[in-house]
Write an enzyme that holds these catalytic residues in place. Structure first.
Site, PDB file in Angstrom:
ATOM      1  N   SER A   1       0.805  -1.217   0.000  1.00 51.31           N
ATOM      2  CA  SER A   1       0.000   0.000   0.000  1.00 51.31           C
ATOM      3  C   SER A   1       0.842   1.273   0.000  1.00 51.31           C
ATOM      4  O   SER A   1       0.318   2.350  -0.185  1.00 51.31           O
ATOM      5  CB  SER A   1      -0.924   0.000   1.214  1.00 51.31           C
ATOM      6  OG  SER A   1      -0.146   0.108   2.379  1.00 51.31           O
ATOM      7  N   CYS A   2       2.155   1.167   0.213  1.00 57.07           N
ATOM      8  CA  CYS A   2       2.949   2.400   0.372  1.00 57.07           C
ATOM      9  C   CYS A   2       3.806   2.735  -0.857  1.00 57.07           C
ATOM     10  O   CYS A   2       3.701   3.818  -1.418  1.00 57.07           O
ATOM     11  CB  CYS A   2       3.861   2.266   1.585  1.00 57.07           C
ATOM     12  SG  CYS A   2       2.949   2.238   3.119  1.00 57.07           S
TER      13      CYS A   2
END
Ligand SMILES: NC(=O)c1ccc[n+]([C@@H]2O[C@H](COP(=O)([O-])OP(=O)(O)OC[C@H]3O[C@@H](n4cnc5c(N)ncnc54)[C@H](O)[C@@H]3O)[C@@H](O)[C@H]2O)c1
Length: 449
Positions: A272-273
């Site tokens: 997600s990053c």
């Protein structure tokens, strides 16, 4: 001015009990603090009530459930839990939209709610990754709408979360925490909170924006470094040179405060990053009339790796005399990262799609991911064991290497004769590669042969 209680540990509310919020909450509760997690996901709270923690992170489930049972951690959907907390940590998700801008709806909602509930003498800490200026220009005004003034009535700080999935709990108690405050007193209060509560060192920065940029700099660097490793692998392939030999030799010279540190090539970058933070950088600069080039280039290089990996598999299969149409490929490891069950933005999905589009028959297996989530994402149900997945396979592609997938005896697997073993994370040891070869199969990595 806000002051942490010195006769007792501060009470803490963590808003957003996702991957980051749950790790942090459990770690704080484990160190004896009274913690409440607040999350709008009623199903998540209900699951925890039934004794199930959905996050696949080493040691996390046990720690969450143990601290809940001990009465030091509770999780609720009720924002009223914020009322009694000395410290409120915000860890809600901050995705980016297709144009790279921050999807700040959750952050806005939390800050508006908190603004209505904030009392004098509190510390508010933002941990969600945001573009520079967000704490000052979005969070502060929403909090102040309740009538209090930041810096005078409450402290406000940004302290990025820099842990990596798979090692989160260990890193939480060892990594220094970067702190940027609205003012000196806010920064001092936040630093004291982290030192006292987690027992870690803090690194004070001069502003909220500097601390916000540290997080982006870390992920910008990681993504760019992996892009270099991936293109280096493609480059080494042209000369039939093993990229890991090159990297380990190249990494031996001193540079700056450390050494050259080229990371490892692989099937791609997910999670997600790293897939969004570089876009945040690009967009924040764009809005100010500046074109940042390295962030999008790294994204482009890394996003091309799943297709590159699928192409590699198909080419090697052809060399083995197997036509792509109908070739059986067993994909072991579906998550975005070895050792984690997180499927968010997993590059394995694009690799599987490319293989399927070429006509290959793909079977899936992953011991760590949630089966239902994997079925929904990949559109077919994963097999229940390695043996089921690899039966009669022309290729075994290890695309996330979980502990269960280490040291497989390829000679004992029921493959279709001479098969291709694809190491999508460049993680096979020399001994493992030898065992693949001894079993009569062909080993291939990303930039390795
Ligand atoms: N996952 C990582 O490895 C990692 C590492 C460092 C930083 N970060 C950053 O930390 C932040 C959180 O990431 P995550 O991976 O934990 O996200 P996540 O999606 O796992 O968790 C976010 C949680 O916030 C909850 N939420 C959403 N809106 C809410 C609201 N209005 N009120 C209360 N709760 C709400 C969601 O239900 C969800 O449980 C993000 O900004 C991310 O970029 C993540």
């Amino acid at each position: 001015m806000p002051v942490l209680p010195d006769d007792r540990p501060p009470t803490v509310a963590v808003v957003g009990f996702g991957y980051v919020g749950s790790c942090l909450s459990a770690a704080l509760a484990d160190r004896g603090l009274d913690v409440v997690g607040v999350d709008t996901d009623a199903e998540l709270v209900a699951e925890l009530g039934r004794g199930y923690c959905r996050f696949q992170e080493s040691g996390l489930s046990e720690l969450v459930l143990r601290t809940m049972a001990a009465g030091r951690l509770r999780v609720t959907t009720d924002y009223a839990a914020l009322d009694d907390a000395d410290v409120v940590v915000i860890a809600v998700g901050t995705p980016v939209r297709a144009d790279g801008s921050l999807a700040d709806e959750a952050l806005r909602e939390v800050c508006a709610e908190l603004g209505r509930r904030l009392r004098p003498g509190r510390l508010v800490v933002l941990k969600s990754t945001v573009s520079p200026g967000t704490t000052r220009n979005l969070v502060l005004p929403l909090l102040e709408k309740g009538g209090l003034t930041g810096g005078r009535d409450f402290a406000l700080a940004f302290t990025p979360e820099r842990l990596a999935e798979g090692a989160a709990l260990r890193e939480l108690s060892t990594f220094p925490i970067v702190v940027g405050g609205l003012d000196e007193e806010s920064a001092r209060t936040a630093a004291e909170f982290w030192q006292r509560s987690l027992g870690v060192a803090t690194i004070g920065l001069g502003s909220l924006e500097a601390a916000e940029i540290v997080k982006l700099a870390d992920n910008w660097w990681i993504d760019l470094n992996i892009a270099l490793a991936n293109e280096l692998a493609v480059f080494c392939d042209l000369f039939e040179v093993d990229v890991l030999d090159v990297i380990s030799a190249a990494n031996t010279i001193a540079k700056g405060n450390g050494q050259v540190n080229i990371l490892t090539p692989g099937v791609g970058v997910g999670g997600s990053c790293l897939t969004k933070d570089p876009w945040m950088v690009w967009r924040a600069a764009r809005e100010r009339g500046v074109d940042i080039r390295t962030a999008p280039v790294a994204r482009e290089v890394n996003a091309a790796m799943p297709a590159h990996t699928a192409g590699l598999i198909l080419r090697e299969l052809e060399l083995l005399g197997r036509h792509p149409v109908g070739a059986r490929v067993a994909v072991l490891g579906l998550s975005f990262k070895s050792g984690s069950g997180d499927l968010r933005a997993t590059p394995v999905l694009d690799a599987v799609r490319a293989l399927t589009a070429a006509g290959a028959e793909v079977r899936l297996y992953d011991p760590l991911v949630d089966r239902e989530a994997a079925t929904a994402l990949f559109g077919s149900e994963p097999e229940r064991s390695v043996a089921d997945a690899v039966r009669d396979a022309d290729c075994v592609a290890v695309l996330a290497r979980h502990p269960e997938l280490e040291g497989l005896d390829y000679g004992a697997l029921p493959l279709a004769g001479r098969a291709l073993v694809l190491d999508g994370r460049d993680c096979f040891s020399g001994a493992e590669i030898e065992s693949v070869r001894r079993a009569g199969h062909v080993y291939r990595g990303i930039g390795r042969r």
